[in-house]
Write a protein that holds these residues in place. Structure first.
Motif, PDB file in Angstrom:
ATOM      1  N   THR A  65     -52.185  62.366 -14.809  1.00 17.13           N
ATOM      2  CA  THR A  65     -51.473  63.644 -14.837  1.00 17.13           C
ATOM      3  C   THR A  65     -51.529  64.234 -13.445  1.00 17.13           C
ATOM      4  O   THR A  65     -52.589  64.252 -12.816  1.00 17.13           O
ATOM      5  CB  THR A  65     -52.125  64.614 -15.834  1.00 17.13           C
ATOM      6  N   VAL A  66     -50.390  64.717 -12.968  1.00 19.72           N
ATOM      7  CA  VAL A  66     -50.320  65.363 -11.659  1.00 19.72           C
ATOM      8  C   VAL A  66     -49.719  66.745 -11.861  1.00 19.72           C
ATOM      9  O   VAL A  66     -48.695  66.890 -12.535  1.00 19.72           O
ATOM     10  CB  VAL A  66     -49.439  64.550 -10.676  1.00 19.72           C
ATOM     11  N   SER A  67     -50.374  67.765 -11.299  1.00 16.51           N
ATOM     12  CA  SER A  67     -49.878  69.138 -11.389  1.00 16.51           C
ATOM     13  C   SER A  67     -49.760  69.720  -9.996  1.00 16.51           C
ATOM     14  O   SER A  67     -50.608  69.459  -9.136  1.00 16.51           O
ATOM     15  CB  SER A  67     -50.822  70.001 -12.223  1.00 16.51           C
ATOM     16  N   PHE A  68     -48.708  70.510  -9.783  1.00 22.13           N
ATOM     17  CA  PHE A  68     -48.492  71.152  -8.487  1.00 22.13           C
ATOM     18  C   PHE A  68     -47.517  72.317  -8.666  1.00 22.13           C
ATOM     19  O   PHE A  68     -46.727  72.325  -9.604  1.00 22.13           O
ATOM     20  CB  PHE A  68     -47.961  70.150  -7.449  1.00 22.13           C
ATOM     21  N   PRO A  69     -47.587  73.313  -7.763  1.00 21.83           N
ATOM     22  CA  PRO A  69     -46.618  74.407  -7.809  1.00 21.83           C
ATOM     23  C   PRO A  69     -45.329  73.985  -7.104  1.00 21.83           C
ATOM     24  O   PRO A  69     -45.360  73.233  -6.124  1.00 21.83           O
ATOM     25  CB  PRO A  69     -47.327  75.532  -7.038  1.00 21.83           C
ATOM     26  N   MET A  70     -44.193  74.442  -7.636  1.00 24.88           N
ATOM     27  CA  MET A  70     -42.917  74.126  -7.007  1.00 24.88           C
ATOM     28  C   MET A  70     -41.883  75.187  -7.359  1.00 24.88           C
ATOM     29  O   MET A  70     -41.574  75.389  -8.540  1.00 24.88           O
ATOM     30  CB  MET A  70     -42.409  72.746  -7.461  1.00 24.88           C
ATOM     31  N   ASP A  71     -41.382  75.868  -6.363  1.00 26.72           N
ATOM     32  CA  ASP A  71     -40.259  76.793  -6.517  1.00 26.72           C
ATOM     33  C   ASP A  71     -40.480  77.822  -7.625  1.00 26.72           C
ATOM     34  O   ASP A  71     -39.587  78.099  -8.416  1.00 26.72           O
ATOM     35  CB  ASP A  71     -38.976  75.988  -6.763  1.00 26.72           C
ATOM     36  N   GLY A  72     -41.684  78.370  -7.695  1.00 30.41           N
ATOM     37  CA  GLY A  72     -41.992  79.387  -8.692  1.00 30.41           C
ATOM     38  C   GLY A  72     -42.422  78.844 -10.043  1.00 30.41           C
ATOM     39  O   GLY A  72     -42.611  79.599 -10.989  1.00 30.41           O
ATOM     40  N   TYR A  73     -42.565  77.539 -10.142  1.00 30.59           N
ATOM     41  CA  TYR A  73     -42.976  76.892 -11.386  1.00 30.59           C
ATOM     42  C   TYR A  73     -44.297  76.165 -11.182  1.00 30.59           C
ATOM     43  O   TYR A  73     -44.594  75.700 -10.094  1.00 30.59           O
ATOM     44  CB  TYR A  73     -41.941  75.855 -11.842  1.00 30.59           C
ATOM     45  N   SER A  74     -45.044  76.030 -12.254  1.00 36.11           N
ATOM     46  CA  SER A  74     -46.181  75.130 -12.294  1.00 36.11           C
ATOM     47  C   SER A  74     -45.644  73.854 -12.935  1.00 36.11           C
ATOM     48  O   SER A  74     -45.126  73.887 -14.052  1.00 36.11           O
ATOM     49  CB  SER A  74     -47.300  75.731 -13.139  1.00 36.11           C
ATOM     50  N   VAL A  75     -45.724  72.748 -12.218  1.00 37.76           N
ATOM     51  CA  VAL A  75     -45.176  71.476 -12.680  1.00 37.76           C
ATOM     52  C   VAL A  75     -46.320  70.550 -13.064  1.00 37.76           C
ATOM     53  O   VAL A  75     -47.261  70.376 -12.302  1.00 37.76           O
ATOM     54  CB  VAL A  75     -44.326  70.806 -11.571  1.00 37.76           C
ATOM     55  N   THR A  76     -46.230  69.978 -14.243  1.00 37.90           N
ATOM     56  CA  THR A  76     -47.192  68.970 -14.688  1.00 37.90           C
ATOM     57  C   THR A  76     -46.394  67.732 -15.071  1.00 37.90           C
ATOM     58  O   THR A  76     -45.452  67.816 -15.863  1.00 37.90           O
ATOM     59  CB  THR A  76     -48.017  69.466 -15.883  1.00 37.90           C
ATOM     60  N   VAL A  77     -46.783  66.594 -14.494  1.00 41.17           N
ATOM     61  CA  VAL A  77     -46.064  65.344 -14.717  1.00 41.17           C
ATOM     62  C   VAL A  77     -47.032  64.302 -15.265  1.00 41.17           C
ATOM     63  O   VAL A  77     -48.123  64.119 -14.741  1.00 41.17           O
ATOM     64  CB  VAL A  77     -45.440  64.811 -13.403  1.00 41.17           C
ATOM     65  N   THR A  78     -46.612  63.641 -16.331  1.00 46.99           N
ATOM     66  CA  THR A  78     -47.347  62.508 -16.889  1.00 46.99           C
ATOM     67  C   THR A  78     -46.421  61.292 -16.778  1.00 46.99           C
ATOM     68  O   THR A  78     -45.275  61.436 -16.355  1.00 46.99           O
ATOM     69  CB  THR A  78     -47.730  62.760 -18.361  1.00 46.99           C
ATOM     70  N   PRO A  79     -46.881  60.127 -17.170  1.00 49.13           N
ATOM     71  CA  PRO A  79     -46.015  58.950 -17.052  1.00 49.13           C
ATOM     72  C   PRO A  79     -44.729  58.997 -17.881  1.00 49.13           C
ATOM     73  O   PRO A  79     -43.852  58.164 -17.682  1.00 49.13           O
ATOM     74  CB  PRO A  79     -46.918  57.803 -17.520  1.00 49.13           C
ATOM     75  N   ASP A  80     -44.576  59.977 -18.777  1.00 53.90           N
ATOM     76  CA  ASP A  80     -43.332  60.050 -19.550  1.00 53.90           C
ATOM     77  C   ASP A  80     -42.853  61.460 -19.856  1.00 53.90           C
ATOM     78  O   ASP A  80     -41.953  61.660 -20.668  1.00 53.90           O
ATOM     79  CB  ASP A  80     -43.458  59.258 -20.851  1.00 53.90           C
ATOM     80  N   GLU A  81     -43.432  62.463 -19.190  1.00 46.82           N
ATOM     81  CA  GLU A  81     -43.042  63.846 -19.465  1.00 46.82           C
ATOM     82  C   GLU A  81     -43.203  64.720 -18.225  1.00 46.82           C
ATOM     83  O   GLU A  81     -44.110  64.537 -17.427  1.00 46.82           O
ATOM     84  CB  GLU A  81     -43.904  64.417 -20.599  1.00 46.82           C
ATOM     85  N   VAL A  82     -42.277  65.698 -18.106  1.00 45.59           N
ATOM     86  CA  VAL A  82     -42.359  66.715 -17.069  1.00 45.59           C
ATOM     87  C   VAL A  82     -42.407  68.067 -17.787  1.00 45.59           C
ATOM     88  O   VAL A  82     -41.584  68.334 -18.669  1.00 45.59           O
ATOM     89  CB  VAL A  82     -41.130  66.697 -16.133  1.00 45.59           C
TER      90      VAL A  82
END
Length: 87
Positions: A65-82
């Motif tokens: 799981t990778v999480s990071f801020p982007m353009d006013g959003y908190s983004v969390t990415v897994t191998p099959d979901e954003v």
């Protein structure tokens, strides 16, 4: 899917990792939220995260799981979901 969690809006988009890189899925999810085409976004994913490293990590590590801020959003990415969250 769109939901709320304590006042925050959360948008979830699944993707097929066999047909789409995680970095492309992130931009696609953000474009969906902004009701535009990914090429029309006025940002570069590289301003927020190393897209090549994101793709390598999420295609090689099950359960990553990778999480990071982007353009006013908190983004969390897994191998099959954003998941994009904004307060």
């Amino acid at each position: 899917m769109v939901g709320t969690d304590g006042g925050a809006v959360t948008v979830s988009r699944t993707y097929d990792p066999a047909n789409r890189k995680p970095s492309v899925a992130v931009l696609g999810a953000l474009a969906d939220v902004k009701n535009t085409h990914p090429a029309a976004l006025s940002l570069s994913l590289h301003d927020y995260v190393d897209a090549d490293s994101l793709d390598r990590l999420l295609t090689r590590k099950r359960g990553a799981t990778v999480s990071f801020p982007m353009d006013g959003y908190s983004v969390t990415v897994t191998p099959d979901e954003v998941v994009l969250s904004v307060a």
